[in-house]
Write an enzyme that holds these catalytic residues in place. Structure first.
Site, mmCIF file in Angstrom:
data_model
loop_
_atom_site.group_PDB
_atom_site.id
_atom_site.type_symbol
_atom_site.label_atom_id
_atom_site.label_comp_id
_atom_site.label_asym_id
_atom_site.label_seq_id
_atom_site.Cartn_x
_atom_site.Cartn_y
_atom_site.Cartn_z
ATOM 1 N N SER A 143 -26.623 9.071 1.587
ATOM 2 C CA SER A 143 -26.159 7.802 2.142
ATOM 3 C C SER A 143 -24.758 7.520 1.624
ATOM 4 C CB SER A 143 -27.105 6.672 1.744
ATOM 5 O OG SER A 143 -26.795 5.483 2.436
ATOM 6 N N THR A 145 -32.623 5.991 3.905
ATOM 7 C CA THR A 145 -34.002 5.651 4.280
ATOM 8 C C THR A 145 -34.398 6.331 5.578
ATOM 9 O OG1 THR A 145 -33.950 3.538 3.104
ATOM 10 C CG2 THR A 145 -35.549 3.756 4.902
ATOM 11 N N THR A 151 -25.756 6.442 20.233
ATOM 12 C CA THR A 151 -24.313 6.659 20.106
ATOM 13 C C THR A 151 -23.916 6.750 18.637
ATOM 14 O OG1 THR A 151 -23.902 5.437 22.148
ATOM 15 C CG2 THR A 151 -22.037 5.720 20.657
ATOM 16 N N CYS A 161 -33.998 -2.125 -3.388
ATOM 17 C CA CYS A 161 -34.920 -2.214 -2.250
ATOM 18 C C CYS A 161 -36.222 -2.903 -2.617
ATOM 19 C CB CYS A 161 -35.207 -0.814 -1.700
ATOM 20 S SG CYS A 161 -33.717 0.039 -1.138
ATOM 21 N N GLN A 194 -28.869 9.356 -4.651
ATOM 22 C CA GLN A 194 -28.154 8.980 -5.869
ATOM 23 C C GLN A 194 -27.290 10.111 -6.412
ATOM 24 O OE1 GLN A 194 -27.943 6.032 -7.399
ATOM 25 N NE2 GLN A 194 -29.323 5.005 -5.990
ATOM 26 N N HIS A 248 -22.879 4.849 1.216
ATOM 27 C CA HIS A 248 -22.501 3.699 0.391
ATOM 28 C C HIS A 248 -22.798 3.897 -1.087
ATOM 29 C CE1 HIS A 248 -26.409 1.486 -0.388
ATOM 30 N NE2 HIS A 248 -26.805 2.349 0.524
#
Length: 392
Positions: free
Chosen positions: A200, A73, A238, A326, A180, A202
């Protein structure tokens, strides 16, 4: 305790134990701030550099073109907002599709309220972007085309290579949301003429809260998060060192197993699809039959509500979804299913099941048997179904 059959891998995947193992030292042993100058922080700097190299190699990119973010995102927001701002003098027109993830669609809506114009290109009944319409949408002031690599709901893989060539020929920047697709299908940013790419961790058995944005050298891209000189002064804050270490390991594992994993997933997916389509009446498969992600099956059942089906499947230990995680909780039908031409009443009866290599054929049999039972039970309670049968 009842058995859990997890079939929602498009929403998130289980973090691989080998990924967790790779992350652990950076919580308790190598916990220094990568921006610090002392030697204690060296291992943190090294794992970040190594992760850039690993990810870059997987894409045919350069390590300095990989920028770590908090996930897909943020990467989508950064790519679209920063490009719009940086190239506003050249033009304020953006092209995307009607089936993008809301991280793209809502970002485009945000820009529309700030003077930008966005063209939302249609897709066909399989969810494939209409290339002729995309070409016609291009204007002299078009600065960005953003089309997802593969749809998160129906699994359709877009003609990214053709779209990248169209953008390159017109001198327009091309961004793809590959959340995806990355780690599941081969991607070469040069071959596909991709200027920016979002991912992403995950979604490929990595940790949550870490992603990256690939930015091609030469793209005029401004900072999105201010507050520090991290990520070569383009993304303050960071670095998530444990997350980056985990992402590195997840990418290594995904690239090494991609062909074997895809073959197993496709076999399970096709078995699931064939049984559901063959044994449940008044159902359709959403998305392209073959040009789709190897783990994705998305169905629309007439005369039922998808939410009721999900709840009853959950009662049997089966985890699925009716669309994007989402948008869970929304009473509106999927914008993706409406875009491919489904009427509201059928779009409401959708079910997305996304498999992993850990699933088995026996699990698919159990799931299909439960779907058959639940769908019939729900239809038996439906006045619409009763009326349909009577008229038939």
């Amino acid at each position: 305790m009842k058995q859990t059959i997890y079939l929602d891998n498009a929403a998130t995947t289980k973090t691989d134990p080998r990924v967790v193992e790779a992350m652990l030292p950076y919580f308790t042993e190598h916990y220094g701030n990568p921006s610090s100058v002392y030697e204690f922080s060296t291992p943190c700097k090294q794992v970040i550099s190594g992760a850039r190299e690993t990810i870059a190699k997987s894409l045919g990119a350069k390590p300095n073109e990989i920028y770590f973010t908090a996930g897909g995102t943020e990467s989508d927001n950064w790519a679209i907002k920063a490009t719009a701002e940086a190239y506003a003098d050249k033009g304020k027109h953006i092209i995307t599709s009607k089936i993008e993830h809301h991280a793209v669609l809502h970002t485009c809506e945000y820009l529309e309220k700030r003077g930008f114009e966005v063209t939302y290109v249609n897709v066909d009944e399989n969810g494939i972007v209409k290339l002729d319409e995309l070409k016609k949408a291009i204007r002299p002031d078009t600065v960005l085309i953003s089309i997802m690599f593969a749809n998160n709901e129906i699994g359709t893989i877009e003609p990214i290579k053709e779209i990248g060539q169209i953008a390159k020929d017109k001198g327009i920047l091309f961004h793809t949301d590959a959340v995806q697709a990355y780690g599941h299908v081969p991607i070469d940013v040069d071959d596909y003429n991709i200027d920016m790419l979002s991912s992403s961790a995950h979604k490929l058995n990595g940790p949550k809260g870490i992603g990256f944005l690939y930015i091609r050298t030469g793209v005029k891209m401004r900072s999105f998060i201010h507050g520090g000189a991290q990520e070569r002064k383009r993304r303050g804050g960071t670095e998530n060192v444990p997350g980056i270490a985990g992402y590195k390991k997840a990418v290594e594992l995904a690239m090494a197993s991609m062909e074997e994993r895809e073959k197993k997933e496709r076999k399970l997916r096709d078995y699931l699809i064939d049984r559901v389509i063959g044994e449940v009446p008044y159902v359709r498969l959403n998305g392209h039959r073959s040009q789709r992600l190897s783990n994705n099956a998305n169905f629309a059942f007439q005369f039922i509500e998808g939410e009721s089906l999900l709840i009853m499947l959950d009662g049997s230990g089966i985890c699925g979804s009716s669309g994007s995680a989402c948008t869970s909780g929304s009473l509106d039908p999927s914008h993706v299913l409406l875009a491919i031409g489904l009427p509201h009443e059928i779009a409401h009866g959708s079910l997305r099941l996304t498999v992993s290599p850990e699933n088995t054929r026996e699990e698919m049999d159990f799931v299909v048997d439960r779907i058959k039972e639940i769908v019939q039970r729900l239809r038996d309670m439906s006045p619409l179904y009763e009326d349909f049968i009577r008229r038939k």
